[in-house]
Design a protein around this motif. Structure first.
Motif, PDB file in Angstrom:
ATOM      1  N   UNK A   1      44.187  69.192 -11.646  1.00 20.45           N
ATOM      2  CA  UNK A   1      45.399  69.188 -10.833  1.00 20.45           C
ATOM      3  C   UNK A   1      45.140  69.798  -9.465  1.00 20.45           C
ATOM      4  N   UNK A   2      44.201  70.750  -9.382  1.00 23.08           N
ATOM      5  CA  UNK A   2      43.975  71.444  -8.119  1.00 23.08           C
ATOM      6  C   UNK A   2      42.475  71.669  -7.915  1.00 23.08           C
ATOM      7  N   UNK A   3      41.847  70.791  -7.173  1.00 23.13           N
ATOM      8  CA  UNK A   3      40.413  70.906  -6.928  1.00 23.13           C
ATOM      9  C   UNK A   3      40.095  72.100  -6.045  1.00 23.13           C
ATOM     10  N   UNK A   4      41.028  72.510  -5.205  1.00 27.35           N
ATOM     11  CA  UNK A   4      40.791  73.692  -4.372  1.00 27.35           C
ATOM     12  C   UNK A   4      40.585  74.938  -5.230  1.00 27.35           C
ATOM     13  N   UNK A   5      41.360  75.078  -6.299  1.00 27.89           N
ATOM     14  CA  UNK A   5      41.191  76.261  -7.158  1.00 27.89           C
ATOM     15  C   UNK A   5      39.856  76.225  -7.888  1.00 27.89           C
ATOM     16  N   UNK A   6      39.375  75.042  -8.248  1.00 26.36           N
ATOM     17  CA  UNK A   6      38.067  74.926  -8.914  1.00 26.36           C
ATOM     18  C   UNK A   6      36.967  75.328  -7.927  1.00 26.36           C
TER      19      UNK A   6
ATOM     20  N   UNK B   1      48.332  68.050 -16.890  1.00 30.01           N
ATOM     21  CA  UNK B   1      48.606  68.665 -15.598  1.00 30.01           C
ATOM     22  C   UNK B   1      49.245  67.636 -14.663  1.00 30.01           C
ATOM     23  N   UNK B   2      50.329  68.033 -14.055  1.00 29.79           N
ATOM     24  CA  UNK B   2      51.025  67.146 -13.140  1.00 29.79           C
ATOM     25  C   UNK B   2      50.152  66.886 -11.916  1.00 29.79           C
ATOM     26  N   UNK B   3      49.989  65.639 -11.586  1.00 26.88           N
ATOM     27  CA  UNK B   3      49.231  65.281 -10.396  1.00 26.88           C
ATOM     28  C   UNK B   3      47.732  65.450 -10.534  1.00 26.88           C
ATOM     29  N   UNK B   4      47.205  65.464 -11.761  1.00 22.77           N
ATOM     30  CA  UNK B   4      45.756  65.628 -11.897  1.00 22.77           C
ATOM     31  C   UNK B   4      45.054  64.379 -11.388  1.00 22.77           C
ATOM     32  N   UNK B   5      43.906  64.592 -10.751  1.00 29.07           N
ATOM     33  CA  UNK B   5      43.146  63.499 -10.164  1.00 29.07           C
ATOM     34  C   UNK B   5      41.668  63.652 -10.488  1.00 29.07           C
ATOM     35  N   UNK B   6      40.954  62.541 -10.387  1.00 26.26           N
ATOM     36  CA  UNK B   6      39.511  62.570 -10.519  1.00 26.26           C
ATOM     37  C   UNK B   6      38.926  62.931  -9.162  1.00 26.26           C
ATOM     38  N   UNK B   7      37.751  63.531  -9.164  1.00 27.36           N
ATOM     39  CA  UNK B   7      37.081  63.875  -7.912  1.00 27.36           C
ATOM     40  C   UNK B   7      36.566  62.594  -7.263  1.00 27.36           C
ATOM     41  N   UNK B   8      36.718  62.531  -5.954  1.00 24.29           N
ATOM     42  CA  UNK B   8      36.153  61.433  -5.175  1.00 24.29           C
ATOM     43  C   UNK B   8      35.337  62.040  -4.039  1.00 24.29           C
TER      44      UNK B   8
ATOM     45  N   UNK C   1      38.268  69.945   0.967  1.00 23.53           N
ATOM     46  CA  UNK C   1      38.946  71.198   0.630  1.00 23.53           C
ATOM     47  C   UNK C   1      39.923  71.614   1.733  1.00 23.53           C
ATOM     48  N   UNK C   2      40.829  72.504   1.349  1.00 20.50           N
ATOM     49  CA  UNK C   2      41.801  72.981   2.328  1.00 20.50           C
ATOM     50  C   UNK C   2      41.112  73.876   3.360  1.00 20.50           C
TER      51      UNK C   2
END
Length: 188
Positions: free
Chosen positions: A168-173, A121-128, A133-134
């Motif tokens: 890639x998108x923590x908001x969707x999770x 996934x483009x731009x995937x990141x680990x949670x910090x 959230x948005x």
């Protein structure tokens, strides 16, 4: 009649690994053994006592899997950082069958599957813990009737940080989490 708050139920599920059925059983026992007034704090203490390990082995920080445990794992799983993550999550926690080797094998397989699905996934990141959230997610949580939004977000961040997953998108999770919570609260 006393009913624990949603944050108490989430804590019991996350801290003690209790399922909803076990929480309901504990609630029945709590109500019958303790006189009114009931409180979330005394119910948590009661559940903590119920959840105390009884001769269940716990993993230590020095634990390593046996060679038999890792023989059937692909080398790509053994070269990763799964063992430190596994130890961080399970150190001091009892396992019902006491078989940490089997738990470790399953953990590696699940992590590898999750990482394989999400690495591309483009731009995937680990949670910090700094992630926020948005605004639209916060509004959605308020509309869904989520109590104590900062606590729920904190639990969400802590859970995913401990898991070590990247998305890639923590908001969707978080949005999926809210959707499941909303459905579960309608059923209750």
């Amino acid at each position: 009649m006393y009913r624990p708050g949603r944050d108490v139920e989430l804590s019991l599920k996350q801290l003690f690994g209790m399922g909803q059925g076990r929480i309901n059983d504990a609630l029945d026992a709590y109500r019958s053994h303790f006189p009114e007034p009931h409180s979330d704090q005394s119910f948590m203490s009661f559940c903590k006592g119920l959840n105390a390990p009884v001769n269940q082995p716990t993993i230590s920080a020095e634990w390593t899997p046996t060679t038999v445990a890792v023989d059937d794992l692909p080398m790509c799983l053994l070269e990763g950082e799964y063992l430190p993550i596994f130890k961080r999550i399970y150190t001091g926690k009892p396992v019902r069958n006491g078989n940490y080797d089997e738990l470790y094998r399953e953990f590696c397989r699940m992590r590898w599957a999750s990482d394989s699905r999400n690495k591309g996934a483009t731009g995937s990141t680990f949670m910090t813990m700094e992630w926020e959230p948005s605004e639209s997610i916060l509004e959605e949580m308020a509309e869904a009737g989520v109590d104590n939004i900062p606590f729920v977000i904190g639990e969400f961040k802590l859970f995913w940080k401990e898991c070590g997953a990247h998305r890639a998108n923590w908001n969707s999770i978080l949005e999926e989490h809210i959707s499941r919570w909303t459905k579960a609260s309608r059923i209750s």
